[in-house]
Design a protein around this motif. Structure first.
Motif, mmCIF file in Angstrom:
data_model
loop_
_atom_site.group_PDB
_atom_site.id
_atom_site.type_symbol
_atom_site.label_atom_id
_atom_site.label_comp_id
_atom_site.label_asym_id
_atom_site.label_seq_id
_atom_site.Cartn_x
_atom_site.Cartn_y
_atom_site.Cartn_z
ATOM 1 N N ASP A 187 40.926 48.789 39.841
ATOM 2 C CA ASP A 187 41.247 50.190 40.116
ATOM 3 C C ASP A 187 41.099 51.050 38.874
ATOM 4 O OD1 ASP A 187 41.876 49.463 42.719
ATOM 5 O OD2 ASP A 187 43.995 49.127 42.244
ATOM 6 N N ARG A 188 41.440 50.503 37.720
ATOM 7 C CA ARG A 188 41.424 51.290 36.488
ATOM 8 C C ARG A 188 40.016 51.399 35.895
ATOM 9 N NH1 ARG A 188 45.899 49.383 34.428
ATOM 10 N NH2 ARG A 188 47.088 51.123 35.240
ATOM 11 N N GLY A 194 35.031 46.652 39.386
ATOM 12 C CA GLY A 194 35.163 47.042 40.787
ATOM 13 C C GLY A 194 34.530 46.073 41.756
ATOM 14 N N HIS A 195 33.586 45.249 41.312
ATOM 15 C CA HIS A 195 32.896 44.318 42.204
ATOM 16 C C HIS A 195 33.507 42.919 42.176
ATOM 17 C CE1 HIS A 195 29.787 47.330 42.849
ATOM 18 N NE2 HIS A 195 29.675 47.465 41.534
ATOM 19 N N SER A 196 34.555 42.741 41.423
ATOM 20 C CA SER A 196 35.184 41.424 41.317
ATOM 21 C C SER A 196 36.263 41.258 42.382
ATOM 22 C CB SER A 196 35.792 41.233 39.920
ATOM 23 O OG SER A 196 36.510 40.021 39.838
ATOM 24 N N GLU A 197 35.985 40.419 43.365
ATOM 25 C CA GLU A 197 36.984 40.154 44.408
ATOM 26 C C GLU A 197 38.175 39.388 43.849
ATOM 27 O OE1 GLU A 197 37.044 41.315 47.434
ATOM 28 O OE2 GLU A 197 35.157 42.386 47.081
ATOM 29 N N LEU A 198 37.925 38.567 42.819
ATOM 30 C CA LEU A 198 39.024 37.817 42.213
ATOM 31 C C LEU A 198 40.058 38.747 41.602
ATOM 32 C CD1 LEU A 198 40.224 35.094 41.281
ATOM 33 C CD2 LEU A 198 38.858 35.315 39.196
ATOM 34 N N LEU A 199 39.587 39.760 40.853
ATOM 35 C CA LEU A 199 40.521 40.682 40.208
ATOM 36 C C LEU A 199 41.121 41.671 41.186
ATOM 37 C CD1 LEU A 199 38.670 41.359 36.830
ATOM 38 C CD2 LEU A 199 40.532 39.764 37.305
ATOM 39 N N LYS A 200 40.466 41.894 42.325
ATOM 40 C CA LYS A 200 41.081 42.714 43.371
ATOM 41 C C LYS A 200 42.211 41.953 44.060
ATOM 42 C CE LYS A 200 37.028 45.567 44.504
ATOM 43 N NZ LYS A 200 36.043 45.907 45.570
ATOM 44 N N THR A 201 41.985 40.660 44.244
ATOM 45 C CA THR A 201 43.007 39.834 44.889
ATOM 46 C C THR A 201 44.173 39.557 43.953
ATOM 47 O OG1 THR A 201 41.253 38.764 46.186
ATOM 48 C CG2 THR A 201 43.404 37.687 46.143
#
Length: 491
Positions: A187-188, A194-201
């Protein structure tokens, strides 16, 4: 001979130790490793502080109730100190027998694995278990102090503690920046993460990974470069015998500890190199310094625990409504100024004033620290986040810098209180045991009392009355210490 005797007669008695005892240079070939280990250990606390309140909100455990955030943050902090308190005496005593290095390796592994688990946790229970396991197996902080006392003496220990602030400073700068800027990276920094699903999860995995990497490096440095500072062959043999025949081991330790130095059947060096049983370690000196150190930690952890909560709490509820990046920036800037001051001036202040005046001055600064919290909130209500509020925040952190000088002075009293050199680990273990209990109580109570006081119809000053009583308690217990730690060493 007569001339020498006359010089000694004319020399003031209290000045003789200072004149005759030359300062020993620091053993930098091992001291730099202690700096690395201290940095790795402190980085965990500094990294977690900026984003823990927001993490508690995000996992939904508070169900949107802002007044509950302090409770759950306090539980996370105190869970670590509970298990550390329950194990610290065992680890410290064990280090006197099997050496410092094995326990430091275990602690570095515990930090790395549990911080990775913390970053991958998506429930409050997972966060809690990670902190509990880390506290149970992380004996690094106590064992590092044992190692530092092993390789130093009374002449170079003040300088060692001054340089040790380099580790705290770097951790206090890098930790808040990593915890504040790298949390929720998708988000930051959407263009990068922004394309990393790991860091979104797992939005808090990245700041935790910083601690994981540093702990892994510390493990490698310890494994290949740290030399064992305790002669463990005979001690380990006696320790293993103690498991099979505790009575004989206790009898041997008691005999050695009670035997006079002039006794022909006992070697004085054997006495000084034999760890004493716990009951012989609990001397009045150790109990006095344990009480003083415990109350010092009680106040310090309490004010540190609520600092991030105070900054993150909405203005109308008694805080400043600051976001994690700004909180991290405040902590980092404050830490840089604080530790730079200690690195440059603590040894000089100690040589000029002594350990006790510095300790008492630091403890006395706790009273205006507490008073400034409600004053800052009143100022932000009246003037907004302008230069007046930022000036008050600057004064608050300057006073905290003075307070932090107390820790280095306290370590000199702890070292001087040890019954013998071989019982430094046990002495530190007793001090750390009570200190861990103080951390546990302060972490749990500080957030809870602050959250309770800001609830509707509660007295907003309730928390500050509580913290003020802690500050006076710390000053009171310090009165039982001697005016110079060398007075204990000479007895």
């Amino acid at each position: 001979m007569i001339a020498v005797h006359q010089d000694d007669e004319e020399t003031p008695l209290l000045q003789q130790p200072e004149q005759l005892e030359a300062k020993t240079p620091l053993p930098w070939d091992q001291f730099w490793i202690i700096l690395v280990l201290q940095f790795s250990d402190q980085l965990v606390i500094e990294t977690l502080a900026p984003f823990t309140p927001q993490l508690v909100r995000d996992i939904g455990v508070t169900r949107g109730d802002e007044t509950q955030v302090g409770y759950y943050v306090g539980i996370l902090h105190s869970s670590y100190y509970v298990t550390q308190t329950l194990t610290i005496l065992y680890w410290s005593q064990l280090s006197d027998h099997i050496g410092r290095k094995p326990l430091i390796l275990l602690a570095s592994f515990a930090i790395a694995s549990t911080m990775l688990s913390f970053g991958l946790s998506r429930s409050f229970l997972g966060l809690l278990v990670s902190r509990i396991i880390c506290g149970a197996f992380n004996a690094q902080n106590g064992v590092i102090k044992n190692s530092l006392m092993d390789i130093t003496n009374a002449t170079n220990l003040p300088k060692a503690y001054a340089y040790l602030q380099i580790s705290f400073m770097l951790a206090a700068i890098i930790g808040p920046i990593a915890g504040g800027l790298l949390s929720q990276p998708a988000d930051r920094f959407p263009e990068i993460f922004g394309h990393s699903e790991l860091l979104k999860t797992y939005p808090y995995l990245l700041p935790c990974a910083v601690s994981v990497i540093c702990a892994s490096i510390a493990w490698l440095v310890t494994c290949f470069y740290l030399r064992e500072s305790v002669s463990t062959r005979a001690l380990l043999l006696n320790f293993m015998k103690g498991w099979f025949s505790p009575q004989s081991y206790t009898k041997l330790s008691t005999t050695l500890s009670n035997a006079p130095a002039s006794c022909g059947g006992v070697n004085p060096e054997e006495i000084s190199l034999t760890p004493l049983p716990l009951r012989d370690v609990l001397t009045p000196k150790v109990l006095a310094v344990t009480a003083s150190n415990g109350t010092l930690i009680l106040f310090d952890i309490a004010r540190y625990s609520i600092l991030a909560i105070f900054y993150a709490t909405p203005i109308e509820l008694g805080g400043l409504s600051l976001d994690p990046p700004r909180i991290g920036a405040i902590f980092a800037t404050s830490s840089f100024v604080t530790f730079t001051f200690q690195i440059l001036f603590y040894a000089r202040l100690h040589d000029h004033f002594g350990a006790y005046p510095i300790l008492l001055t630091g403890l006395g600064s706790g009273i205006p620290i507490v008073i400034l919290f409600p004053i800052i909130n009143a100022l932000v209500r009246a003037y907004g986040m302008g230069w007046v509020v930022w000036s008050a925040i600057s004064i608050l952190h300057m006073l905290m810098a003075i307070f932090d000088l107390s820790y280095a002075s306290m370590q000199l009293f702890i070292r001087a209180s040890a019954p013998n050199r071989a019982s430094i680990g046990a002495t530190n273990g007793v001090v750390q045991l009570v200190g861990g209990g103080a951390r546990m109580v302060a972490s749990a109570c500080a957030g809870a009392v602050f959250s309770y006081s800001i609830q509707i119809s509660r007295d907003p000053w309730l928390a500050y009355y509580f913290f003020m009583s802690m500050a006076f308690l710390a000053i009171g217990t310090s009165l039982f210490l001697p005016r110079d730690p060398r007075l204990w060493e000479e007895v």
